[in-house]
Design a protein around this motif. Structure first.
Motif, PDB file in Angstrom:
ATOM      1  N   GLY A 137      23.403 -56.355  34.578  1.00 11.32           N
ATOM      2  CA  GLY A 137      22.917 -57.706  34.287  1.00 11.32           C
ATOM      3  C   GLY A 137      22.614 -57.945  32.836  1.00 11.32           C
ATOM      4  N   GLU A 138      22.185 -56.937  32.016  1.00  8.49           N
ATOM      5  CA  GLU A 138      21.977 -56.931  30.608  1.00  8.49           C
ATOM      6  C   GLU A 138      23.422 -57.164  29.880  1.00  8.49           C
ATOM      7  N   LEU A 139      24.623 -56.508  30.654  1.00  4.54           N
ATOM      8  CA  LEU A 139      25.772 -56.697  29.680  1.00  4.54           C
ATOM      9  C   LEU A 139      26.320 -58.381  30.201  1.00  4.54           C
ATOM     10  N   LEU A 140      26.164 -58.637  31.403  1.00  6.18           N
ATOM     11  CA  LEU A 140      26.429 -60.055  31.640  1.00  6.18           C
ATOM     12  C   LEU A 140      25.719 -60.981  30.833  1.00  6.18           C
ATOM     13  N   VAL A 141      24.472 -60.770  30.580  1.00  5.51           N
ATOM     14  CA  VAL A 141      23.616 -61.756  29.767  1.00  5.51           C
ATOM     15  C   VAL A 141      24.276 -61.690  28.370  1.00  5.51           C
ATOM     16  N   ALA A 142      24.516 -60.688  27.788  1.00  6.47           N
ATOM     17  CA  ALA A 142      25.127 -60.582  26.324  1.00  6.47           C
ATOM     18  C   ALA A 142      26.631 -61.133  26.422  1.00  6.47           C
ATOM     19  N   GLY A 143      27.397 -61.038  27.325  1.00  3.90           N
ATOM     20  CA  GLY A 143      28.513 -61.964  27.359  1.00  3.90           C
ATOM     21  C   GLY A 143      28.224 -63.211  27.346  1.00  3.90           C
ATOM     22  N   LEU A 144      27.425 -63.776  28.304  1.00  5.23           N
ATOM     23  CA  LEU A 144      27.238 -65.204  28.447  1.00  5.23           C
ATOM     24  C   LEU A 144      26.702 -65.553  27.002  1.00  5.23           C
ATOM     25  N   THR A 145      25.756 -64.981  26.533  1.00  5.93           N
ATOM     26  CA  THR A 145      25.216 -65.481  25.203  1.00  5.93           C
ATOM     27  C   THR A 145      26.305 -65.694  24.177  1.00  5.93           C
ATOM     28  N   GLN A 146      27.348 -64.665  24.181  1.00  7.57           N
ATOM     29  CA  GLN A 146      28.410 -64.895  23.368  1.00  7.57           C
ATOM     30  C   GLN A 146      29.188 -66.175  23.618  1.00  7.57           C
ATOM     31  N   LEU A 147      29.211 -66.383  24.901  1.00  2.07           N
ATOM     32  CA  LEU A 147      30.120 -67.536  25.553  1.00  2.07           C
ATOM     33  C   LEU A 147      29.339 -68.927  24.998  1.00  2.07           C
ATOM     34  N   ALA A 148      27.848 -68.711  24.957  1.00  3.71           N
ATOM     35  CA  ALA A 148      27.107 -69.966  24.478  1.00  3.71           C
ATOM     36  C   ALA A 148      27.520 -70.219  23.183  1.00  3.71           C
ATOM     37  N   ALA A 149      27.419 -69.073  22.439  1.00  6.80           N
ATOM     38  CA  ALA A 149      27.748 -69.125  21.051  1.00  6.80           C
ATOM     39  C   ALA A 149      29.038 -69.951  20.433  1.00  6.80           C
ATOM     40  N   LYS A 150      29.958 -69.566  21.370  1.00  5.34           N
ATOM     41  CA  LYS A 150      31.285 -70.181  21.396  1.00  5.34           C
ATOM     42  C   LYS A 150      31.522 -71.653  21.840  1.00  5.34           C
ATOM     43  N   TYR A 151      30.884 -72.203  22.916  1.00  2.00           N
ATOM     44  CA  TYR A 151      30.959 -73.085  23.319  1.00  2.00           C
ATOM     45  C   TYR A 151      29.761 -74.223  23.355  1.00  2.00           C
ATOM     46  N   ASP A 152      29.620 -75.312  22.926  1.00  2.00           N
ATOM     47  CA  ASP A 152      28.335 -75.835  22.767  1.00  2.00           C
ATOM     48  C   ASP A 152      28.119 -76.606  24.026  1.00  2.00           C
ATOM     49  N   CYS A 153      29.073 -76.634  24.852  1.00  2.00           N
ATOM     50  CA  CYS A 153      28.714 -76.816  26.426  1.00  2.00           C
ATOM     51  C   CYS A 153      28.023 -76.025  27.272  1.00  2.00           C
ATOM     52  N   VAL A 154      27.755 -74.715  26.952  1.00  2.00           N
ATOM     53  CA  VAL A 154      27.247 -73.666  27.713  1.00  2.00           C
ATOM     54  C   VAL A 154      25.783 -73.339  27.256  1.00  2.00           C
ATOM     55  N   SER A 155      24.779 -73.251  28.021  1.00  2.00           N
ATOM     56  CA  SER A 155      23.590 -72.930  27.642  1.00  2.00           C
ATOM     57  C   SER A 155      23.332 -71.622  27.467  1.00  2.00           C
ATOM     58  N   LEU A 156      22.109 -70.955  26.782  1.00  2.00           N
ATOM     59  CA  LEU A 156      22.041 -69.716  26.750  1.00  2.00           C
ATOM     60  C   LEU A 156      21.570 -69.443  28.340  1.00  2.00           C
ATOM     61  N   PRO A 157      21.921 -67.992  28.737  1.00  2.00           N
ATOM     62  CA  PRO A 157      21.714 -67.528  30.140  1.00  2.00           C
ATOM     63  C   PRO A 157      20.397 -67.200  30.185  1.00  2.00           C
ATOM     64  N   ARG A 158      19.927 -67.251  31.576  1.00  2.00           N
ATOM     65  CA  ARG A 158      18.602 -67.044  32.043  1.00  2.00           C
ATOM     66  C   ARG A 158      18.543 -66.023  33.131  1.00  2.00           C
ATOM     67  N   GLY A 159      17.457 -65.501  33.346  1.00  2.00           N
ATOM     68  CA  GLY A 159      17.620 -64.550  34.700  1.00  2.00           C
ATOM     69  C   GLY A 159      16.997 -63.337  34.427  1.00  2.00           C
ATOM     70  N   LYS A 160      17.195 -62.419  35.335  1.00  2.00           N
ATOM     71  CA  LYS A 160      17.056 -61.027  35.454  1.00  2.00           C
ATOM     72  C   LYS A 160      18.092 -60.380  36.314  1.00  2.00           C
ATOM     73  N   GLY A 161      18.281 -59.029  35.850  1.00  2.00           N
ATOM     74  CA  GLY A 161      19.394 -58.345  36.565  1.00  2.00           C
ATOM     75  C   GLY A 161      20.416 -59.123  36.987  1.00  2.00           C
ATOM     76  N   LEU A 162      21.107 -58.764  38.137  1.00  2.00           N
ATOM     77  CA  LEU A 162      21.976 -59.685  38.572  1.00  2.00           C
ATOM     78  C   LEU A 162      21.668 -60.992  39.255  1.00  2.00           C
TER      79      LEU A 162
END
Length: 439
Positions: free
Chosen positions: A346-371
């Protein structure tokens, strides 16, 4: 189209060998259209045939990376060999005998394990919890309503906007997720009041407005809450929100029911999501990931609450011996490694989605816990964009990635808890490539 340079499928990477949907899939979909209810909410045309770990193979031989786990159900992965073995062994001995009227050891063993692990106060003597087994999350929530009303002698129930607790009448009456789930089905169960979820402002409204005008707190049996809202958008509440519900319940003699149907059984990196907030509920409802895909649910309650008399609540199939055998092995696997893996992946997924949000304005920061993680899709003005979300979910299928939406414009990531770092990276790459193509 994704493919591999070898004819041997990789355990990590999607492999598409036909144009989607393939010929066998198209045939089955056409047959299905003629005979099944139109109320099912099928999206992209996946016709599953086999599953292994975090992959699904369709009837035409295409292999998909599954980030849905059958809606957060196959917690130990598809067809985990130890779970399959337990199912086969139990099925060869006893398929059914109804725990409502008789005894069998797999059911007792599972109840003992769940009771020992429940986040209730430690007992002075006896069990830490009592357990009632059901077939599903909806049935668990139906039973929780009955138990709360039985124990308290009160009728009122407070639920939350955005909540999803099931589609049977009592559970549907608690649900506040989408209008289509309630429209034309009234009248619903009386005595249900919905308030905003996840914010202290919503609880202020309950205490300062409703409790002083239209909802006497002395007539409220229970408040039912998801620790993290599932269907409503994988919404994580504000700090102190769940603890404050506990405080309100204590002050007015109201029971706190925690719906862990989607968030429980290790998905958030804890066996129960409520443990992240160190809050002790009175009743917990479970299903989905409890038996790795077999239909099973449970109601856990503090022993002094589950005092209903014989015949006051029962079920024919709940606690089926085969489902319980699968659940016993599921719990062993979760505690051996998969709960920890959910936290790490889950930590790895959140880190990757955070990078995706930084790259694309249409993607929000991720939220949640674990998977149990989600992102929102946004338009150029920063508003929720359900059309873009649907394009991404559908487009991912045609690249070999299975996703699900939730909330107004969210994509939820709820893969089997056996997912590894390579599969996380593959899913992120497919999503990034798809965003680049669409945008």
């Amino acid at each position: 189209m994704l493919s591999l340079p070898t004819n041997r499928p990789s355990p990590h990477i999607p492999r598409l060998v036909t144009t989607l949907p393939g010929p066998r899939a198209r045939s089955i979909i056409e047959r299905d259209r003629n005979v099944t209810s139109p109320s099912y909410t099928r999206g992209y045309p996946l016709v599953a045939a086999k599953g292994e770990g975090c992959t699904i193979e369709d009837v035409d031989g295409n292999i998909f990376l599954d980030m849905t786990a059958g809606i957060a159900v196959t917690s130990t992965g598809h067809s985990h060999p130890e779970v399959v073995k337990a199912i086969q062994n139990q099925a060869a001995n006893l398929l059914h005998m109804s725990g409502t009227d008789f005894y069998y050891e797999p059911m007792v063993e599972l109840a003992e394990k769940l009771a020992a692990r429940s986040p209730f106060p430690l007992p002075l003597n006896g069990a830490q919890a009592k357990v009632f087994f059901t077939n599903s999350g909806a049935e668990s929530n139906e039973g929780a309503i009955k138990l709360a009303r039985y124990y308290t002698g009160r009728a009122g129930i407070v639920a939350f906007l955005g909540a999803f607790h099931g589609r049977t009448y009592g559970a549907m009456s608690l649900t506040g997720s989408k209008i289509v789930q309630r429209q034309r089905f009234g009248p619903l169960l009386p005595g249900i009041t919905h308030i905003p979820y996840g914010t202290h402002a919503g609880l202020d409204y309950l205490e300062e407005k409703l409790f002083s005008t239209v909802l006497p707190p002395q007539e409220v049996a229970a408040m039912i809450v998801e620790p993290i809202q599932g269907e409503g958008g994988y919404i994580v509440p504000e700090d102190g929100f769940l603890a404050r519900i506990r405080d309100i319940c204590d002050r007015y003699g109201i029971l706190m029911i925690v719906d862990e149907v989607q968030s429980g059984m290790g998905r958030t990196g804890r066996l129960f999501a409520i443990e992240h907030w160190n809050v002790m509920p009175d009743i917990i409802t479970l299903a989905k990931g409890i038996a790795s895909g077999l239909p099973l649910g449970a109601i856990l309650a503090r022993p002094e609450i589950m005092t209903w008399t014989p015949g006051s609540h029962a079920t024919t199939f709940g606690g089926n011996p085969v489902a319980c055998a699968a659940a016993n092995v599921t719990l062993q696997l979760l505690e051996a490694s998969l709960i920890d893996n959910a936290k790490d992946m889950g930590e790895l997924l959140v880190a990757g989605l955070t990078q995706l949000a930084a790259k694309y304005d249409c993607v929000s920061l991720p939220r949640g816990k674990g998977l149990m993680v989600a992102i929102d899709l946004l338009d150029s003005s920063g508003n929720l964009d359900s059309t873009l979300r649907d394009r991404l979910v559908d487009g991912a299928f045609y690249k070999g990635l299975l996703l699900l939406g939730c909330g107004k414009a969210a994509i939820r990531f709820c893969p089997p808890l056996v997912i590894d770092s390579v599969q996380i990276q593959v899913a992120l790459q497919i999503l990034s490539d798809l965003l680049a193509e669409i945008l």
